[in-house]
Design a protein around this motif. Structure first.
Motif, PDB file in Angstrom:
ATOM      1  N   ALA A 121       0.811  -1.232   0.000  1.00  0.00           N
ATOM      2  CA  ALA A 121       0.000   0.000   0.000  1.00  0.00           C
ATOM      3  C   ALA A 121       0.839   1.274   0.000  1.00  0.00           C
ATOM      4  CB  ALA A 121      -0.918  -0.004   1.214  1.00  0.00           C
ATOM      5  N   GLU A 122       0.298   2.297  -0.652  1.00  0.00           N
ATOM      6  CA  GLU A 122       0.927   3.626  -0.646  1.00  0.00           C
ATOM      7  C   GLU A 122       0.869   4.232   0.746  1.00  0.00           C
ATOM      8  OE1 GLU A 122       2.349   4.839  -3.270  1.00  0.00           O
ATOM      9  OE2 GLU A 122       1.607   3.355  -4.699  1.00  0.00           O
ATOM     10  N   ARG A 123      -0.227   3.923   1.457  1.00  0.00           N
ATOM     11  CA  ARG A 123      -0.378   4.557   2.766  1.00  0.00           C
ATOM     12  C   ARG A 123      -1.166   3.647   3.699  1.00  0.00           C
ATOM     13  NH1 ARG A 123      -3.232  10.458   3.381  1.00  0.00           N
ATOM     14  NH2 ARG A 123      -4.995   9.864   2.106  1.00  0.00           N
ATOM     15  N   PHE A 124      -0.754   3.638   4.962  1.00  0.00           N
ATOM     16  CA  PHE A 124      -1.403   2.842   6.004  1.00  0.00           C
ATOM     17  C   PHE A 124      -2.240   3.795   6.848  1.00  0.00           C
ATOM     18  CE2 PHE A 124      -0.579  -1.057   8.861  1.00  0.00           C
ATOM     19  CZ  PHE A 124      -1.685  -0.823   9.657  1.00  0.00           C
ATOM     20  N   VAL A 125      -3.549   3.560   6.854  1.00  0.00           N
ATOM     21  CA  VAL A 125      -4.438   4.341   7.715  1.00  0.00           C
ATOM     22  C   VAL A 125      -4.884   3.426   8.861  1.00  0.00           C
ATOM     23  CG1 VAL A 125      -6.633   5.581   7.881  1.00  0.00           C
ATOM     24  CG2 VAL A 125      -5.210   5.820   5.825  1.00  0.00           C
ATOM     25  N   CYS A 126      -4.451   3.775  10.054  1.00  0.00           N
ATOM     26  CA  CYS A 126      -4.792   2.987  11.245  1.00  0.00           C
ATOM     27  C   CYS A 126      -6.101   3.503  11.831  1.00  0.00           C
ATOM     28  CB  CYS A 126      -3.666   3.114  12.274  1.00  0.00           C
ATOM     29  SG  CYS A 126      -4.033   2.321  13.844  1.00  0.00           S
ATOM     30  N   ILE A 127      -6.988   2.590  12.180  1.00  0.00           N
ATOM     31  CA  ILE A 127      -8.251   2.979  12.826  1.00  0.00           C
ATOM     32  C   ILE A 127      -8.282   2.322  14.206  1.00  0.00           C
ATOM     33  CG2 ILE A 127      -9.608   3.521  10.765  1.00  0.00           C
ATOM     34  CD1 ILE A 127     -10.670   0.676  10.691  1.00  0.00           C
ATOM     35  N   ALA A 128      -8.477   3.144  15.225  1.00  0.00           N
ATOM     36  CA  ALA A 128      -8.356   2.614  16.588  1.00  0.00           C
ATOM     37  C   ALA A 128      -9.146   3.472  17.562  1.00  0.00           C
ATOM     38  CB  ALA A 128      -6.889   2.601  17.000  1.00  0.00           C
ATOM     39  N   ASP A 129      -9.648   2.831  18.602  1.00  0.00           N
ATOM     40  CA  ASP A 129     -10.236   3.614  19.689  1.00  0.00           C
ATOM     41  C   ASP A 129      -9.114   4.185  20.549  1.00  0.00           C
ATOM     42  OD1 ASP A 129     -10.024   1.930  22.392  1.00  0.00           O
ATOM     43  OD2 ASP A 129     -10.315   0.560  20.708  1.00  0.00           O
ATOM     44  N   ALA A 130      -9.444   5.223  21.310  1.00  0.00           N
ATOM     45  CA  ALA A 130      -8.413   6.015  21.997  1.00  0.00           C
ATOM     46  C   ALA A 130      -7.563   5.197  22.967  1.00  0.00           C
ATOM     47  CB  ALA A 130      -9.068   7.182  22.715  1.00  0.00           C
ATOM     48  N   SER A 131      -8.076   4.067  23.445  1.00  0.00           N
ATOM     49  CA  SER A 131      -7.311   3.263  24.415  1.00  0.00           C
ATOM     50  C   SER A 131      -6.037   2.680  23.795  1.00  0.00           C
ATOM     51  CB  SER A 131      -8.179   2.116  24.948  1.00  0.00           C
ATOM     52  OG  SER A 131      -8.388   1.149  23.936  1.00  0.00           O
ATOM     53  N   LYS A 132      -5.944   2.676  22.474  1.00  0.00           N
ATOM     54  CA  LYS A 132      -4.793   2.047  21.806  1.00  0.00           C
ATOM     55  C   LYS A 132      -3.582   2.980  21.738  1.00  0.00           C
ATOM     56  CE  LYS A 132      -7.362  -1.555  20.715  1.00  0.00           C
ATOM     57  NZ  LYS A 132      -7.680  -1.965  19.374  1.00  0.00           N
ATOM     58  N   ARG A 133      -3.770   4.253  22.039  1.00  0.00           N
ATOM     59  CA  ARG A 133      -2.677   5.219  21.922  1.00  0.00           C
ATOM     60  C   ARG A 133      -1.805   5.170  23.177  1.00  0.00           C
ATOM     61  NH1 ARG A 133      -3.302  11.695  21.091  1.00  0.00           N
ATOM     62  NH2 ARG A 133      -1.343  12.019  19.992  1.00  0.00           N
ATOM     63  N   VAL A 134      -0.495   4.978  22.978  1.00  0.00           N
ATOM     64  CA  VAL A 134       0.424   4.828  24.123  1.00  0.00           C
ATOM     65  C   VAL A 134       1.685   5.672  23.891  1.00  0.00           C
ATOM     66  CG1 VAL A 134      -0.330   2.465  24.659  1.00  0.00           C
ATOM     67  CG2 VAL A 134       1.569   2.810  23.076  1.00  0.00           C
ATOM     68  N   PRO A 135       2.365   6.074  24.965  1.00  0.00           N
ATOM     69  CA  PRO A 135       3.633   6.788  24.774  1.00  0.00           C
ATOM     70  C   PRO A 135       4.755   5.868  24.305  1.00  0.00           C
ATOM     71  CG  PRO A 135       3.027   6.702  27.114  1.00  0.00           C
ATOM     72  CD  PRO A 135       1.918   6.053  26.356  1.00  0.00           C
ATOM     73  N   VAL A 136       4.803   4.648  24.848  1.00  0.00           N
ATOM     74  CA  VAL A 136       5.852   3.675  24.491  1.00  0.00           C
ATOM     75  C   VAL A 136       5.192   2.314  24.262  1.00  0.00           C
ATOM     76  CG1 VAL A 136       7.967   2.523  25.248  1.00  0.00           C
ATOM     77  CG2 VAL A 136       7.534   4.878  25.955  1.00  0.00           C
ATOM     78  N   LEU A 137       5.528   1.668  23.160  1.00  0.00           N
ATOM     79  CA  LEU A 137       4.961   0.343  22.873  1.00  0.00           C
ATOM     80  C   LEU A 137       5.456  -0.692  23.883  1.00  0.00           C
ATOM     81  CD1 LEU A 137       5.478   0.094  18.970  1.00  0.00           C
ATOM     82  CD2 LEU A 137       3.452   0.928  20.195  1.00  0.00           C
ATOM     83  N   GLY A 138       4.601  -1.655  24.214  1.00  0.00           N
ATOM     84  CA  GLY A 138       5.070  -2.792  25.000  1.00  0.00           C
ATOM     85  C   GLY A 138       4.195  -3.202  26.162  1.00  0.00           C
ATOM     86  N   ARG A 139       3.206  -2.387  26.485  1.00  0.00           N
ATOM     87  CA  ARG A 139       2.301  -2.831  27.558  1.00  0.00           C
ATOM     88  C   ARG A 139       1.457  -4.003  27.048  1.00  0.00           C
ATOM     89  NH1 ARG A 139      -1.471   1.785  29.150  1.00  0.00           N
ATOM     90  NH2 ARG A 139      -2.419   0.994  27.259  1.00  0.00           N
ATOM     91  N   TYR A 140       1.021  -3.892  25.790  1.00  0.00           N
ATOM     92  CA  TYR A 140       0.277  -4.993  25.173  1.00  0.00           C
ATOM     93  C   TYR A 140       1.275  -6.104  24.829  1.00  0.00           C
ATOM     94  CZ  TYR A 140      -3.162  -7.364  22.281  1.00  0.00           C
ATOM     95  OH  TYR A 140      -4.045  -8.293  21.772  1.00  0.00           O
ATOM     96  N   PRO A 141       0.953  -7.355  25.147  1.00  0.00           N
ATOM     97  CA  PRO A 141       1.898  -8.443  24.829  1.00  0.00           C
ATOM     98  C   PRO A 141       2.207  -8.486  23.327  1.00  0.00           C
ATOM     99  CG  PRO A 141       0.081  -9.226  26.200  1.00  0.00           C
ATOM    100  CD  PRO A 141      -0.260  -7.815  25.808  1.00  0.00           C
ATOM    101  N   LEU A 142       3.486  -8.550  23.012  1.00  0.00           N
ATOM    102  CA  LEU A 142       3.922  -8.491  21.607  1.00  0.00           C
ATOM    103  C   LEU A 142       3.693  -9.839  20.924  1.00  0.00           C
ATOM    104  CD1 LEU A 142       5.458  -7.025  19.299  1.00  0.00           C
ATOM    105  CD2 LEU A 142       7.562  -8.012  20.247  1.00  0.00           C
ATOM    106  N   PRO A 143       2.824  -9.884  19.885  1.00  0.00           N
ATOM    107  CA  PRO A 143       2.610 -11.144  19.173  1.00  0.00           C
ATOM    108  C   PRO A 143       3.747 -11.429  18.187  1.00  0.00           C
ATOM    109  CG  PRO A 143       0.693  -9.663  18.994  1.00  0.00           C
ATOM    110  CD  PRO A 143       1.858  -8.846  19.458  1.00  0.00           C
ATOM    111  N   VAL A 144       4.145 -12.679  18.121  1.00  0.00           N
ATOM    112  CA  VAL A 144       5.190 -13.094  17.179  1.00  0.00           C
ATOM    113  C   VAL A 144       4.759 -14.433  16.572  1.00  0.00           C
ATOM    114  CG1 VAL A 144       7.664 -13.513  16.871  1.00  0.00           C
ATOM    115  CG2 VAL A 144       6.894 -12.058  18.745  1.00  0.00           C
ATOM    116  N   GLU A 145       4.668 -14.481  15.249  1.00  0.00           N
ATOM    117  CA  GLU A 145       4.355 -15.751  14.579  1.00  0.00           C
ATOM    118  C   GLU A 145       5.657 -16.499  14.376  1.00  0.00           C
ATOM    119  OE1 GLU A 145       1.743 -15.419  11.220  1.00  0.00           O
ATOM    120  OE2 GLU A 145       1.994 -17.525  10.657  1.00  0.00           O
TER     121      GLU A 145
END
Ligand code: 5RP
Length: 219
Positions: free
Chosen positions: A110-134
């Motif tokens: 894609a030319e551009r990624f548009v993220c759609i999220a409710d406000a609870s998803k916004r964080v100062p630093v990533l990592g509180r949510y468990p990081l998924p790895v396949e």
């Protein structure tokens, strides 16, 4: 508003980013489900969609939207998807719905990624949510040990196999201060299919659902 109402709000708002008559990239999850419903109601329909999961493909097809394989297109004008976390630079954690590998593949078109999220998803630093790895199944223990060396605790997601037939590790306890560096590092580990850090494929726009309405963040 409930969290689901906030997701519906941004799902509808994302339609503004979809050029009429084009093929659009479609992510996975409960926020994207609202987007798919809004897509089906567009007055000028899209030509089709490249989807990041079987679940989204089924929902698209059930609403009369043509589903194309990734290999049938060279570029997409836009990819619309949710996130589990998004930081101030548009870097994200994704994969809560186990679709991270196909999400990264479609985002890459894609030319551009548009993220759609409710406000609870916004964080100062990533990592509180468990990081998924396949991960390829035979490498689960050694990949888990590598995360332990970084201070993370990796647990296999119970009862989950991805659309690609692989297990998922969820990693707790990481503070992801430098998402591009950590994404690049983990991607080098043998057995890792995809890490759920989206730094190389970050969002250019985030439509954030808040009590005051849709907040548009650009990166
Ligand atoms: C799926 C994802 C989703 O985008 C993420 O989990 C957010 O989901 P939801 O919109 O249901 O909150 O990355 O793999």
């Amino acid at each position: 508003m409930t969290q689901d109402e906030l997701k519906a709000l941004v799902g509808r708002a994302a339609i503004e980013y979809v050029p009429a008559g084009t093929v659009v990239g479609v992510g996975t999850g409960s926020t994207v489900n609202h987007f798919i419903d809004a897509l089906a109601a567009m007055p000028v329909p899209v030509a089709g969609a490249v989807s990041s999961s079987r679940a989204s493909s089924e929902r698209l097809a059930a609403r009369g939207i043509r589903v194309l394989e990734a290999g049938e297109v060279e570029r997409l004008p836009v990819y619309i998807d949710g996130a589990d976390e998004i930081d101030e630079r548009g870097f994200m954690i994704k994969g809560g719905g186990a679709a991270l590998t196909r999400e990264k593949i479609v985002a890459d078109l894609a030319e551009r990624f548009v993220c759609i999220a409710d406000a609870s998803k916004r964080v100062p630093v990533l990592g509180r949510y468990p990081l998924p790895v396949e991960v390829i199944a035979m490498a689960l223990p050694q990949v888990a040990r590598r995360f332990a060396a970084l201070g993370g605790v990796a647990t296999q997601r119970a009862g989950v196999v991805t659309d690609n037939g692989h297990p998922i590790l969820d990693v707790r306890g990481l503070a992801i201060a430098d998402p591009p560096a950590m994404e690049a590092e983990i991607n080098q580990w043998p057995g890792v299919v995809t890490v759920g850090i989206f730094a190389r494929h970050r969002a250019q726009v985030c439509l954030l659902g808040t009590e005051a309405g849709v907040q548009t963040l650009r990166y």
